[in-house]
Design a protein around this motif. Structure first.
Motif, PDB file in Angstrom:
ATOM      1  N   ALA A  42       0.853  -1.189   0.000  1.00  0.00           N
ATOM      2  CA  ALA A  42       0.000   0.000   0.000  1.00  0.00           C
ATOM      3  C   ALA A  42       0.884   1.233   0.000  1.00  0.00           C
ATOM      4  O   ALA A  42       1.754   1.364   0.848  1.00  0.00           O
ATOM      5  N   ALA A  43       0.671   2.095  -0.956  1.00  0.00           N
ATOM      6  CA  ALA A  43       1.401   3.362  -1.015  1.00  0.00           C
ATOM      7  C   ALA A  43       0.386   4.473  -0.809  1.00  0.00           C
ATOM      8  O   ALA A  43      -0.133   5.045  -1.758  1.00  0.00           O
ATOM      9  N   PHE A  44       0.081   4.745   0.465  1.00  0.00           N
ATOM     10  CA  PHE A  44      -0.977   5.712   0.761  1.00  0.00           C
ATOM     11  C   PHE A  44      -0.655   7.103   0.216  1.00  0.00           C
ATOM     12  O   PHE A  44      -1.547   7.855  -0.142  1.00  0.00           O
ATOM     13  N   TRP A  45       0.627   7.443   0.123  1.00  0.00           N
ATOM     14  CA  TRP A  45       1.021   8.766  -0.363  1.00  0.00           C
ATOM     15  C   TRP A  45       0.710   8.934  -1.843  1.00  0.00           C
ATOM     16  O   TRP A  45       0.626  10.045  -2.330  1.00  0.00           O
ATOM     17  N   HIS A  46       0.525   7.813  -2.574  1.00  0.00           N
ATOM     18  CA  HIS A  46       0.085   7.864  -3.965  1.00  0.00           C
ATOM     19  C   HIS A  46      -1.383   7.460  -4.098  1.00  0.00           C
ATOM     20  O   HIS A  46      -1.963   7.616  -5.164  1.00  0.00           O
ATOM     21  N   GLY A  47      -1.934   6.886  -3.026  1.00  0.00           N
ATOM     22  CA  GLY A  47      -3.302   6.385  -3.082  1.00  0.00           C
ATOM     23  C   GLY A  47      -3.426   5.091  -3.850  1.00  0.00           C
ATOM     24  O   GLY A  47      -4.462   4.797  -4.429  1.00  0.00           O
ATOM     25  N   ASP A  48      -2.359   4.280  -3.841  1.00  0.00           N
ATOM     26  CA  ASP A  48      -2.340   3.055  -4.645  1.00  0.00           C
ATOM     27  C   ASP A  48      -2.107   1.802  -3.805  1.00  0.00           C
ATOM     28  O   ASP A  48      -1.422   1.836  -2.780  1.00  0.00           O
ATOM     29  N   LEU A  49      -2.658   0.701  -4.319  1.00  0.00           N
ATOM     30  CA  LEU A  49      -2.296  -0.640  -3.869  1.00  0.00           C
ATOM     31  C   LEU A  49      -1.585  -1.302  -5.050  1.00  0.00           C
ATOM     32  O   LEU A  49      -2.059  -1.209  -6.181  1.00  0.00           O
ATOM     33  N   TYR A  50      -0.466  -1.938  -4.780  1.00  0.00           N
ATOM     34  CA  TYR A  50       0.302  -2.615  -5.826  1.00  0.00           C
ATOM     35  C   TYR A  50       0.306  -4.111  -5.570  1.00  0.00           C
ATOM     36  O   TYR A  50       0.592  -4.556  -4.465  1.00  0.00           O
ATOM     37  N   TRP A  51       0.018  -4.874  -6.605  1.00  0.00           N
ATOM     38  CA  TRP A  51      -0.036  -6.330  -6.508  1.00  0.00           C
ATOM     39  C   TRP A  51       0.842  -6.874  -7.621  1.00  0.00           C
ATOM     40  O   TRP A  51       0.551  -6.673  -8.797  1.00  0.00           O
TER      41      TRP A  51
END
Length: 177
Positions: A42-51
């Motif tokens: 989770a990269a909250f600073w980008h607002g993304d979840l990466y899988w």
């Protein structure tokens, strides 16, 4: 900053939806002998979840016609407008605001605010992966790999920090509640 259990429930809804929407591609790669593991962050600073889906060293995946295994899913919380996404978006916005105004001081345990939020977001994400719903969804996919054994779940599913501040699988350190 935010209750881990409440945040975990938001992640659980997100992750469950992502599995449902991408089950065909996930299954395609997991079934292959080249499958090693998957990482989620989770990269909250980008607002993304990466899988990401990883192949074993020296092995190559048969490519899927529509999905790359590299950054298989990138979920932008600004993309959907379901209730869980809206709530997660609000959490991320608040965190971005407080980190922008942070003076960089460490807390009593020597950790900076940004690091605490990375830890908290990944603990919540790992708790979501320990939920019955997500675990069952993933197990239904993982068992299709003839080399997978249920005891290996935390070896083939890893919740990891994308910046490497924490060098461990959060699934290993987050207890199932």
């Amino acid at each position: 900053m935010h209750d881990i259990q409440a945040l975990s429930e938001l992640y659980e809804k997100q992750v469950s939806r992502l599995i449902e929407e991408n089950i065909e591609g996930l299954t395609f790669y997991v079934k292959q002998e080249a499958f090693s593991h998957m990482t989620i962050s989770a990269a909250f600073w980008h607002g993304d979840l990466y899988w990401n889906i990883w192949n074993k060293d020296g092995s190559k995946f048969e490519p899927h016609p529509r999905h790359s295994h590299d950054e298989f899913i990138v979920e932008d919380v600004y993309f959907d407008d379901d209730e869980a996404t809206l709530k997660l978006r609000a959490v991320y916005a608040k965190w971005n605001e407080v980190t922008a105004n942070d003076d960089g001081d460490e807390d009593d345990e020597g950790e900076h605010l940004f690091s605490r939020l990375i830890r908290q977001s990944h603990q919540a994400l790992a708790t979501a992966f320990h939920s019955d719903t997500v675990t069952q969804q993933l197990m239904s996919i993982l068992v299709q790999n003839p080399h997978f054994e249920a005891a290996q779940f935390n070896q083939v599913v890893r919740v990891e920090d994308p910046d490497g501040q924490f060098e461990f699988n959060f699934l290993d350190v987050t207890n199932k509640e």
